[in-house]
Scaffold this active site. Structure first.
Site, short mmCIF file in Angstrom:
data_model
loop_
_atom_site.label_atom_id
_atom_site.label_comp_id
_atom_site.label_asym_id
_atom_site.label_seq_id
_atom_site.Cartn_x
_atom_site.Cartn_y
_atom_site.Cartn_z
N ARG A 26 0.91 -1.27 0.07
CA ARG A 26 0.07 -0.02 0.20
C ARG A 26 0.91 1.16 -0.01
O ARG A 26 1.87 1.49 0.71
CB ARG A 26 -0.88 0.02 1.39
N HIS A 75 -0.60 -0.55 -10.81
CA HIS A 75 -1.16 -1.33 -9.68
C HIS A 75 -1.84 -2.72 -10.43
O HIS A 75 -2.85 -3.06 -10.49
CB HIS A 75 -2.46 -0.58 -8.97
N GLU A 88 -4.75 6.86 -7.29
CA GLU A 88 -5.00 5.97 -8.37
C GLU A 88 -6.21 6.05 -9.38
O GLU A 88 -7.47 6.33 -8.68
CB GLU A 88 -4.93 4.34 -8.10
#
Length: 319
Positions: free
Chosen positions: A238, A286, A267
């Site tokens: 994270r 990601h 994001e």
């Protein structure tokens, strides 16, 4: 009555093709949204007609205020069995059942090694040079064999990363507040006595911790300065575990040799985010859990969750 279901953040537009939705086709009309809905206004406007939503990981926060703006919503499904972006208490107050799916730990472990190897051998830089008829061999790679892999966290993903490091001939050490000597020894890993010891000793430092009050901002300026100037930092966990501003400074000022990350504070990553231009930074959008097998599992189990809910017996509930 036909119910409406929307799949959110289906960036690759594969949700409807990687699972068989026919089991609920007679009762549910399903659509997907490839574009990220960045605000509560956008979410409410786009899917306010839906009784069922399928969310991808933590891309869309479901807050108390958003639940209040989705009065028709009755079933929310998230990929994985943990989602810190869903206010479960608010969901319960608004009569929304929240269910999850299985999630494999192999893909993020594999991507961790893509980042480590990409950084160590300057893969992107050398590929760009080759494709652009640039210099032939302009970098000198960093060795893995005989170097130390330092893991923050030795859970399911950390253990898998450790095994690969050992196969490369690396010395592996790990640290977390709850890690015991026994668990470390069970996996052939040395337990660091402290976070400082881990950071000072690691040639490649890889983050595999859950985000929480104890881990938020765990790696800041002080910690980055304790790392070796020849060391690399990799984060597939994270973004908030690592102070992003401090990381940008560390890269520009050479506190560390480089960094790789698959996770970001916002994001999709904003166009003006300073990490985009940071030297010796390898970033990915990601992708840690984005593999065909994982997606097939997510969406197949999402269909199962919907069918079970319609039958009056929800499965894989998050509480």
């Amino acid at each position: 009555m036909t119910l409406h279901c929307a799949v959110l953040d289906d960036y690759q537009t594969v949700a409807l093709s990687l699972a068989d939705w026919s089991a609920v086709a007679g009762d549910v009309e399903v659509r997907s949204h490839a574009r990220h809905l960045a605000t509560e206004d956008e979410v409410a406007q786009a899917v306010g007609d839906c009784e069922i939503l399928v969310a991808m990981r933590e891309r869309t926060p479901f807050t108390a205020s958003l639940f209040a703006r989705l009065p028709r919503l009755r079933l929310l499904i998230t990929s994985g069995m943990r989602n810190a972006s869903i206010d479960l208490e608010a969901a319960a107050r608004h009569g929304v059942t929240v269910c999850g799916t299985a999630s494999s730990s192999e893909p993020p472990a594999e991507l961790t090694w893509a980042l480590i190897l990409g950084l160590a051998r300057h893969v992107v830089e050398e590929n760009v040079a080759l494709r652009g008829n640039g210099p032939w061999q302009s970098t000198v790679g960093a060795d893995l064999h005989g170097r130390r892999l330092a893991l923050l966290g030795l859970g399911k993903i950390g253990v898998k990363v450790a095994r690969v490091g050992q196969a490369f001939g690396m010395d592996v050490m790990a640290w977390s507040e709850n890690l015991t000597d026994e668990r470390a020894a069970d996996h052939g890993v040395v337990r660091a006595a402290s976070l400082d010891e881990l950071l000072e000793a690691g040639d490649f430092v890889s983050v595999h911790l859950q985000l929480g009050d104890r881990t938020r901002g765990l790696i800041g300026e002080r910690e980055l300065r304790r790392m070796r100037t020849t060391a690399y930092l990799v984060n597939t966990s994270r973004a908030a575990i690592v102070d992003q501003s401090a990381l940008v400074r560390a890269l520009h000022e050479g506190w560390i040799a480089g960094a790789g990350s698959d996770v970001f504070a916002a994001e999709p990553l904003p166009a003006d985010d300073p990490l985009r231009d940071a030297p010796n930074f390898l970033g990915l959008p990601h992708l840690g859990y984005v593999t065909r097998r994982n997606y097939e599992g997510y969406f197949t189990q999402a269909v199962e969750d919907i069918a079970a809910y319609l039958a009056g017996s929800p499965v894989r509930r998050l509480t």
